[in-house]
Scaffold this motif. Sequence first.
Motif, short mmCIF file in Angstrom:
data_model
loop_
_atom_site.label_atom_id
_atom_site.label_comp_id
_atom_site.label_asym_id
_atom_site.label_seq_id
_atom_site.Cartn_x
_atom_site.Cartn_y
_atom_site.Cartn_z
N SER A 171 5.46 0.85 -8.54
CA SER A 171 4.63 0.02 -8.07
C SER A 171 4.87 -1.21 -7.07
O SER A 171 3.98 -1.55 -6.54
N SER A 172 6.17 -1.40 -7.27
CA SER A 172 6.73 -2.24 -6.12
C SER A 172 8.25 -2.17 -5.91
O SER A 172 8.67 -1.61 -6.78
N ALA A 173 8.61 -2.50 -5.03
CA ALA A 173 10.33 -2.41 -4.74
C ALA A 173 11.11 -3.32 -5.83
O ALA A 173 12.20 -2.76 -6.03
N CYS B 121 13.55 15.29 4.99
CA CYS B 121 14.59 14.40 5.73
C CYS B 121 14.00 13.58 6.60
O CYS B 121 14.08 12.22 6.55
N VAL B 122 13.00 14.12 7.50
CA VAL B 122 12.46 13.34 8.54
C VAL B 122 11.22 12.35 7.93
O VAL B 122 11.21 11.27 8.66
N ALA B 123 10.61 12.89 7.12
CA ALA B 123 9.48 11.98 6.32
C ALA B 123 10.16 10.63 5.71
O ALA B 123 9.66 9.71 6.00
N SER B 124 11.31 11.08 5.18
CA SER B 124 12.07 9.99 4.34
C SER B 124 12.62 8.93 5.47
O SER B 124 12.53 7.66 5.20
N ILE B 125 13.29 9.57 6.66
CA ILE B 125 13.84 8.46 7.36
C ILE B 125 12.60 7.58 8.12
O ILE B 125 12.88 6.51 8.31
N GLY B 126 11.46 8.32 8.75
CA GLY B 126 10.55 7.66 9.11
C GLY B 126 9.81 6.57 8.21
O GLY B 126 9.75 5.23 8.86
N ILE B 127 9.63 6.90 7.12
CA ILE B 127 8.98 5.85 6.17
C ILE B 127 10.06 4.81 5.76
O ILE B 127 9.72 3.57 5.98
N PRO C 94 0.84 -1.17 -0.11
CA PRO C 94 0.11 0.11 0.03
C PRO C 94 0.86 1.33 0.09
O PRO C 94 0.40 2.30 -0.62
N LEU C 95 1.90 1.08 0.44
CA LEU C 95 2.89 2.32 0.38
C LEU C 95 3.35 2.65 -0.95
O LEU C 95 3.51 3.98 -1.24
N TRP C 96 3.71 1.81 -1.56
CA TRP C 96 3.91 2.10 -3.06
C TRP C 96 2.71 2.55 -3.98
O TRP C 96 3.06 3.54 -4.77
N ALA D 246 10.66 7.46 -2.82
CA ALA D 246 11.05 5.97 -3.41
C ALA D 246 12.11 5.48 -3.19
O ALA D 246 12.38 4.34 -2.82
N PHE D 247 13.26 6.24 -2.84
CA PHE D 247 14.55 5.84 -2.27
C PHE D 247 14.39 5.40 -0.83
O PHE D 247 14.71 4.05 -0.41
N ALA D 248 13.38 5.84 0.10
CA ALA D 248 13.28 5.29 1.53
C ALA D 248 12.54 3.88 1.36
O ALA D 248 12.78 2.87 2.03
N LEU D 249 11.78 3.88 0.41
CA LEU D 249 10.68 2.61 0.09
C LEU D 249 11.60 1.46 -0.38
O LEU D 249 11.36 0.19 0.07
N LYS D 250 12.44 1.95 -1.37
CA LYS D 250 13.45 0.83 -1.78
C LYS D 250 14.47 0.20 -0.93
O LYS D 250 14.61 -0.66 -0.57
N GLY D 251 15.23 1.32 -0.36
CA GLY D 251 16.40 0.90 0.71
C GLY D 251 16.38 1.03 1.88
O GLY D 251 17.25 0.97 2.68
#
Length: 442
Positions: A62-64, A150-156, A10-12, A110-115
């Motif tokens: 759509s996916s990692a 920065c905070v949002a990406s680190i948290g996610i 769902p995050l993607w 996208a970087f945060a969700l991937k890595g």
Amino acid sequence: MVTKMSVEQPLWHALTGYRLLAVGYAITIYVWALDRFRHPVPGAVYLAVLTVWTLATLSQVSSARRCTKRFLAVDVTLAVGGILLSVYVDGAGAVNPTIPTIWVAGPVLAFALKGGWRWGAGASVLVGIANILEQGDVTRPTLHNVLLVCVASIGIGYVVEVVRASERTLAQALQIEAATRERERLARDIHDSVLQVLAMVQRRGTALGGEAAELGRMAGEQEVALRTLVSSGLVPAQGTAPAHEQEGPPSAEAARGGSGGRSRILAPVRRRPGRGAGAEDGGNGRTGRAGVTGSGDASGGPECDLRPLLSRHAGAGVTFVEPGAPVLLPEHAARELAAAVSAALDNVRQHAKGPAGGPAHAWISLEDEPDGVLVTVRDDGPGLSEGRLEAAEAEGRLGVALSIRGRMRELGGGAELLSVPGQGTEVELRLPKAAAGRSARS
């Protein structure tokens, strides 16, 4: 059937929607302030490229698995390029937002969700540096926007890492559970067939003597080896002994080496009229009353009447009491319940002696209750001594643990055993109809 559902997916989907909304917002802001830009044409060309890129790469976010490193590199380069291009397009600083505006948060997320959070933090720092260069100074609004991204990406990114670790742990737990259930099923089948035959050969060979005694001894050794193999990983094996040596009361050391099953010893009580006993299973009988309830369901299938499956056990030593109407259950559930009853009767035949010294008499009672089926197996044997069940499970004799309790647990029912020394043993097998119904529907 277990359907795998990814919490990460769902995050993607949310990121895909965010990118579409963000590019629409960027175009709207640009058109609204078009007359205030010093060089509007390069900005319009950039937004056209950004729109085509966003629409063409919807499947990439759509996916990692689809979100490759090459895509991420191009995506963040496009975001940084748009920020730096804003210096030329809006040379007078008439419009505060950069040309891509909030779209630049998309590549960072996208970087945060991937890595994970480390990738997200790196991408957010890169975008933050580009924003500072575009402003030419570290202003409060710029610093606020950089820290927010920065905070949002680190948290996610951190949440994604936790989710992935949880899913891996859950997958491993499901594999272990499936392997354990299959091992228990095989152990039940072995106990109900091979081990019973080996024990019979051992007893008969010892009784006949001569060459038959040697054959019985070999059968006893194979029985012990097979029981140890079956019990490994299911209960702590703390030593075994041939079957003829296990028919007597267990030693104090063996009694202390129980498996820790949920059971308790009942003090002698006045015997209820007509209430006899279940049985002791090759050292696997249950002393006291122990309730075991499982959450598994029987597999679906056509319904069949349980009465004929139980009536075949009736004879000179077994009395069967049944209701007048059919007791319908899914076929698999009915056969597994009948197999549990058969295992209880095997215990009676092998280990229970009647008041007169001969074979104990057994009674089977079938009751069709509104919410479930209750089968009671009782005998007039001597009952079970304290610690007998725990010692039996420690020795790898798993008749009650697998053939009776294990079957009922997988069906979604439970097995309760009541035994008072000198007053026989009783086994109550209860199967809720809701559990059988759920399995039939599935």
